[in-house]
Design a protein around this motif. Structure first.
Motif, short mmCIF file in Angstrom:
data_model
loop_
_atom_site.label_atom_id
_atom_site.label_comp_id
_atom_site.label_asym_id
_atom_site.label_seq_id
_atom_site.Cartn_x
_atom_site.Cartn_y
_atom_site.Cartn_z
N PRO A 278 27.44 -6.30 -11.44
CA PRO A 278 27.63 -5.37 -12.55
C PRO A 278 26.38 -4.52 -12.77
CG PRO A 278 28.43 -7.55 -13.15
CD PRO A 278 27.72 -7.70 -11.83
N PRO A 279 26.54 -3.29 -13.25
CA PRO A 279 25.39 -2.40 -13.46
C PRO A 279 24.35 -3.03 -14.37
CG PRO A 279 27.44 -1.18 -13.71
CD PRO A 279 27.82 -2.63 -13.61
N ARG A 280 23.08 -2.79 -14.02
CA ARG A 280 21.98 -3.31 -14.82
C ARG A 280 21.51 -2.24 -15.78
NH1 ARG A 280 17.25 -4.52 -10.64
NH2 ARG A 280 15.83 -3.98 -12.32
N ALA A 281 21.02 -2.67 -16.93
CA ALA A 281 20.55 -1.71 -17.93
C ALA A 281 19.16 -1.19 -17.60
CB ALA A 281 20.55 -2.37 -19.31
N SER A 282 18.34 -2.02 -16.96
CA SER A 282 16.97 -1.62 -16.66
C SER A 282 16.90 -0.78 -15.39
CB SER A 282 16.08 -2.86 -16.51
OG SER A 282 16.57 -3.68 -15.46
N ARG A 283 15.86 0.04 -15.28
CA ARG A 283 15.66 0.85 -14.09
C ARG A 283 15.03 0.02 -12.98
NH1 ARG A 283 12.15 5.79 -15.98
NH2 ARG A 283 10.95 4.07 -16.87
N ASP A 284 15.36 0.37 -11.75
CA ASP A 284 14.86 -0.36 -10.57
C ASP A 284 13.67 0.44 -10.01
OD1 ASP A 284 14.46 -1.90 -8.37
OD2 ASP A 284 16.46 -1.63 -7.50
N ILE A 285 12.47 0.07 -10.45
CA ILE A 285 11.25 0.78 -10.05
C ILE A 285 10.20 -0.23 -9.62
CG2 ILE A 285 9.48 2.45 -10.72
CD1 ILE A 285 11.26 3.36 -12.98
N GLY A 286 9.54 0.06 -8.51
CA GLY A 286 8.45 -0.79 -8.06
C GLY A 286 7.21 0.02 -7.77
N ARG A 287 6.06 -0.63 -7.87
CA ARG A 287 4.79 0.00 -7.48
C ARG A 287 4.48 -0.45 -6.06
NH1 ARG A 287 2.20 -1.01 -11.65
NH2 ARG A 287 2.26 1.05 -12.58
N MET A 288 4.34 0.53 -5.15
CA MET A 288 4.29 0.25 -3.73
C MET A 288 2.88 0.44 -3.16
SD MET A 288 7.55 -0.18 -3.87
CE MET A 288 8.29 -0.34 -2.26
N HIS A 289 2.54 -0.46 -2.22
CA HIS A 289 1.24 -0.37 -1.56
C HIS A 289 1.41 -0.71 -0.08
CE1 HIS A 289 -3.00 -0.67 -0.65
NE2 HIS A 289 -2.86 -1.93 -0.28
N PHE A 290 1.13 0.25 0.79
CA PHE A 290 1.22 0.04 2.22
C PHE A 290 -0.10 -0.57 2.71
CE2 PHE A 290 4.50 3.18 1.55
CZ PHE A 290 5.47 2.87 2.49
N GLN A 291 -0.08 -1.86 3.02
CA GLN A 291 -1.26 -2.47 3.62
C GLN A 291 -1.43 -2.03 5.06
OE1 GLN A 291 -1.57 -6.74 3.20
NE2 GLN A 291 -2.73 -6.47 1.30
N ARG A 292 -0.29 -1.87 5.74
CA ARG A 292 -0.22 -1.31 7.08
C ARG A 292 1.05 -0.48 7.15
NH1 ARG A 292 -0.88 -6.82 8.23
NH2 ARG A 292 1.25 -6.91 9.05
N PRO A 293 1.20 0.37 8.15
CA PRO A 293 2.43 1.17 8.23
C PRO A 293 3.71 0.34 8.21
CG PRO A 293 0.81 2.05 9.74
CD PRO A 293 0.23 0.77 9.21
N ASP A 294 3.65 -0.91 8.72
CA ASP A 294 4.84 -1.75 8.80
C ASP A 294 4.78 -2.94 7.84
OD1 ASP A 294 2.81 -3.11 10.01
OD2 ASP A 294 3.94 -3.69 11.80
N TYR A 295 3.88 -2.90 6.84
CA TYR A 295 3.70 -4.02 5.92
C TYR A 295 3.51 -3.44 4.52
CZ TYR A 295 2.17 -8.75 4.57
OH TYR A 295 2.08 -10.00 4.01
N LEU A 296 4.52 -3.66 3.66
CA LEU A 296 4.58 -3.00 2.37
C LEU A 296 4.66 -4.04 1.25
CD1 LEU A 296 5.07 -0.44 0.60
CD2 LEU A 296 7.50 -0.59 1.24
N LEU A 297 3.82 -3.85 0.23
CA LEU A 297 3.83 -4.72 -0.95
C LEU A 297 4.46 -3.98 -2.12
CD1 LEU A 297 0.22 -6.19 -0.74
CD2 LEU A 297 2.32 -7.05 0.34
N GLU A 298 5.36 -4.67 -2.82
CA GLU A 298 6.01 -4.10 -4.00
C GLU A 298 5.75 -5.01 -5.20
OE1 GLU A 298 10.46 -3.40 -5.91
OE2 GLU A 298 10.26 -3.68 -3.74
N ASP A 299 5.33 -4.40 -6.31
CA ASP A 299 5.10 -5.14 -7.54
C ASP A 299 5.84 -4.50 -8.69
OD1 ASP A 299 2.90 -7.29 -7.01
OD2 ASP A 299 2.17 -5.50 -5.98
N GLY A 300 6.41 -5.33 -9.56
CA GLY A 300 7.06 -4.80 -10.74
C GLY A 300 6.07 -4.09 -11.64
#
Length: 253
Positions: free
Chosen positions: A82-104
């Motif tokens: 079911p649809p969520r009320a909150s927005r789906d947003i993350g803060r992204m950090h590329f440690q390497r081109p193929d390795y990505l960290l996402e934090d709320g």
């Protein structure tokens, strides 16, 4: 809307989730396929779900991605849950081109994403709609594909699929949302589904082998739109415009 930066393109596999609530997950099979505008995301628990209650724990969605600096927002046009009320947003950090960290944004979760090497190169996708009310998309990234198809009717209000099932919802309709992920493997095993939200779909083919994903006229082949998915629409799928962010927000509000 601007396309996402090229660094985001491809298929990303989540290898770790931790939350401030104490969750630590390395087992759920999670894949996010990103094209210039469209994305789809599939999340299947392990061991593989079997019963309706277990299948209701699956997650997945598709729509439009918007990147602003280090913030990435996924605008969900269709959703298995079911649809969520909150927005789906993350803060992204590329440690390497193929390795990505996402934090709320609130620090409540941390995710590690690793890009699959065979997902580089081709990046394409189209939004689809059908006369029966369904929406969906077929996305391609390198040797991978991810197909999403919504239900015929929107879900009633509820906090989760599990809740809707517990309230007596019709399981076949509630669990009919298809998300099928797999590889073309350069023709060796064409359109082979490796993971799907639909039981028994893994190991099957998404499309006939004669449909070449590298063909210049891929999106103009009638056979693609008439046979796509476990339950193709009677009148076939039609190409649709990429969902506008404003429309997605309005539909889910």
């Amino acid at each position: 809307m601007n396309p996402v930066p090229d660094a985001y393109l491809g298929v990303w596999q989540r290898t770790l989730l931790t939350t401030t609530a104490g969750e630590h997950d390395r087992d759920t099979r999670v894949y996010w396929l990103q094209t210039a505008h469209l994305f789809a995301d599939l999340r299947i628990p392990w061991p593989a779900p079997q019963t309706p209650q277990q299948l209701a724990l699956q997650a997945g969605f598709a729509g439009v991605t918007e990147v602003r600096g280090e913030e990435c927002q996924w605008h969900r046009a269709i959703d298995l849950q079911p649809p969520r009320a909150s927005r789906d947003i993350g803060r992204m950090h590329f440690q390497r081109p193929d390795y990505l960290l996402e934090d709320g944004l609130d620090g409540s979760y941390h995710e590690v994403w690793e890009r699959l090497p065979d997902s580089l190169g081709r990046s394409d996708g189209r939004w689809l709609h059908a006369a029966d009310g369904r929406q969906g998309c077929l996305l391609l990234a390198g040797d991978y594909f991810l197909f999403a198809a919504s239900r015929t009717h929107p879900l009633p209000p509820g906090s989760s699929l599990g809740e809707l099932l517990a309230r007596g919802g019709h399981a076949a309709e509630l669990l009919s949302f298809e998300l099928s992920f797999g590889r073309h493997q350069h023709g060796a095993m064409p359109w082979s589904i490796e993971l799907s939200s639909l039981p028994g779909r893994a190991g099957q083919t998404l499309l006939p082998a004669a449909i070449d994903p590298n063909h210049a006229d891929l999106w103009h082949q009638p056979a693609l739109f008439n046979t796509l998915g476990a339950n193709p629409p009677v009148a076939g799928w039609q190409l649709g415009d990429c969902p506008a962010i404003a429309c997605v927000q309005e539909c889910l509000s």
